[in-house]
Design an enzyme around this catalytic site. Structure first.
Site, PDB file in Angstrom:
ATOM      1  CG  ASN A 213      -1.544   1.272   1.512  1.00  0.00           C
ATOM      2  OD1 ASN A 213      -1.268   2.026   2.059  1.00  0.00           O
ATOM      3  ND2 ASN A 213      -2.966   1.493   0.260  1.00  0.00           N
ATOM      4  CD  GLU A 215      -0.471   7.352   1.924  1.00  0.00           C
ATOM      5  OE1 GLU A 215       0.327   7.706   2.523  1.00  0.00           O
ATOM      6  OE2 GLU A 215      -0.811   7.833   1.046  1.00  0.00           O
ATOM      7  NE  ARG A 216       6.568   2.247   2.561  1.00  0.00           N
ATOM      8  CZ  ARG A 216       6.326   2.711   1.021  1.00  0.00           C
ATOM      9  NH1 ARG A 216       4.984   2.996  -0.250  1.00  0.00           N
ATOM     10  NH2 ARG A 216       6.970   3.171   0.295  1.00  0.00           N
ATOM     11  NE  ARG A 217      -5.133   0.649   7.490  1.00  0.00           N
ATOM     12  CZ  ARG A 217      -6.052   0.249   8.720  1.00  0.00           C
ATOM     13  NH1 ARG A 217      -5.704   1.480   8.894  1.00  0.00           N
ATOM     14  NH2 ARG A 217      -6.544  -0.346   9.019  1.00  0.00           N
TER      15      ARG A 217
END
Ligand SMILES: Cc1cc2nc3c(=O)[nH]c(=O)nc-3n(C[C@H](O)[C@H](O)[C@H](O)COP(=O)(O)O)c2cc1C
Length: 237
Positions: A213, A215-217
């Site tokens: 992802n 956003e690093r999610r």
């Protein structure tokens, strides 16, 4: 060879060659990773069987036009407990597992014979996706081996018949001569099969599907074998 003094094999680098190393760090930091955009993955829609999800993800990788979407890293452990890894081509996925074809006398072949616990890792950059498989490699036997071997191009069969993969090559002409000899054997006997060839299937104990992802999610879905069914668990990113 691991465990031997490494320096005696290494070219000694003059100290001024280290100067650009800080530039190397800057260069790497400037590169983008997991920049997307990616198609979101909703784990609540994932099928019960991870083989089906793998088939979906592989198809998306093929449709995205990725080069060699069927390339995967096979990780093994050698007799001294050192990890080893290399890229192989996925040959099939069926009820036996994830198939690959190798020379049994190669380092990976010997490692698997001594310890069949292996890992397979796929990475599909355009999709921001990784699949990690941990399981046991099982030899699929002579009939599968023969069919795989005979379907390979002549050059590939000649190379396998040499049975020298990963040996030290001192003289290029030995390779040329060896390949020519094996080509002549194949010409004389087109059904010739190397008994040193093997198709293995990795029967997974665990498969993790990882969707990157921006956003690093990241979304991670892990399947764990539980008898004849699969447990599905989300993992923290
Ligand atoms: C894209 C790609 C596909 C490869 N496919 C295979 C393969 O299917 N089988 C194989 O034995 N080696 C394959 N190789 C070569 C292996 O990575 C490795 O160099 C070789 O098998 C020797 O490994 P070993 O010394 O660990 O036994 C491939 C390499 C690349 C980069």
């Amino acid at each position: 060879m691991l465990g031997e003094p490494v320096l005696q094999h290494m070219h000694v680098v003059p100290s001024w060659d280290f100067a650009p190393m800080s530039m190397m760090r800057d260069k790497l930091r400037a590169l983008k990773s997991l920049a997307g955009p990616y198609t979101p993955f909703d784990p609540s829609t994932a099928p019960d069987d991870p083989t089906d999800l793998f088939a979906q993800w592989l198809q998306m990788a093929i449709d995205a036009g990725l080069r060699e979407p069927h390339a995967m890293t096979l990780s093994t452990v050698d007799e001294k407990g050192f990890a080893d890894a290399r890229v192989l081509i996925l040959k099939n996925v069926d009820e036996h597992g994830w198939h690959f074809a190798i020379t049994k006398s190669s380092p990976k072949g010997k490692q698997i014979a001594a310890n069949p616990n292996v890992a397979l890792t796929f990475y599909w950059p355009t999709l921001g996706r990784q699949v990690c498989i941990r399981g046991v490699a099982c030899d699929m036997g002579a009939a599968v081996r023969d069919a795989d071997f005979l379907a390979r191009p002549v050059g590939s069969r000649a190379g396998a018949l040499l049975e020298r993969q990963s040996d030290v090559l001192d003289d290029e002409s030995e390779l040329d001569n060896g390949l020519e000899q094996q080509r002549q054997r194949i010409a004389a006997d087109p059904q010739l099969v190397s008994t040193n060839w093997a198709v293995y299937a990795v029967k997974p104990a665990e498969i993790e599907f990882w969707q990157g992802n921006e956003e690093r999610r990241h979304v991670r879905l892990n399947y764990r074998r539980d008898g004849h069914t699969w447990l599905r668990e989300r993992l923290w990113p």
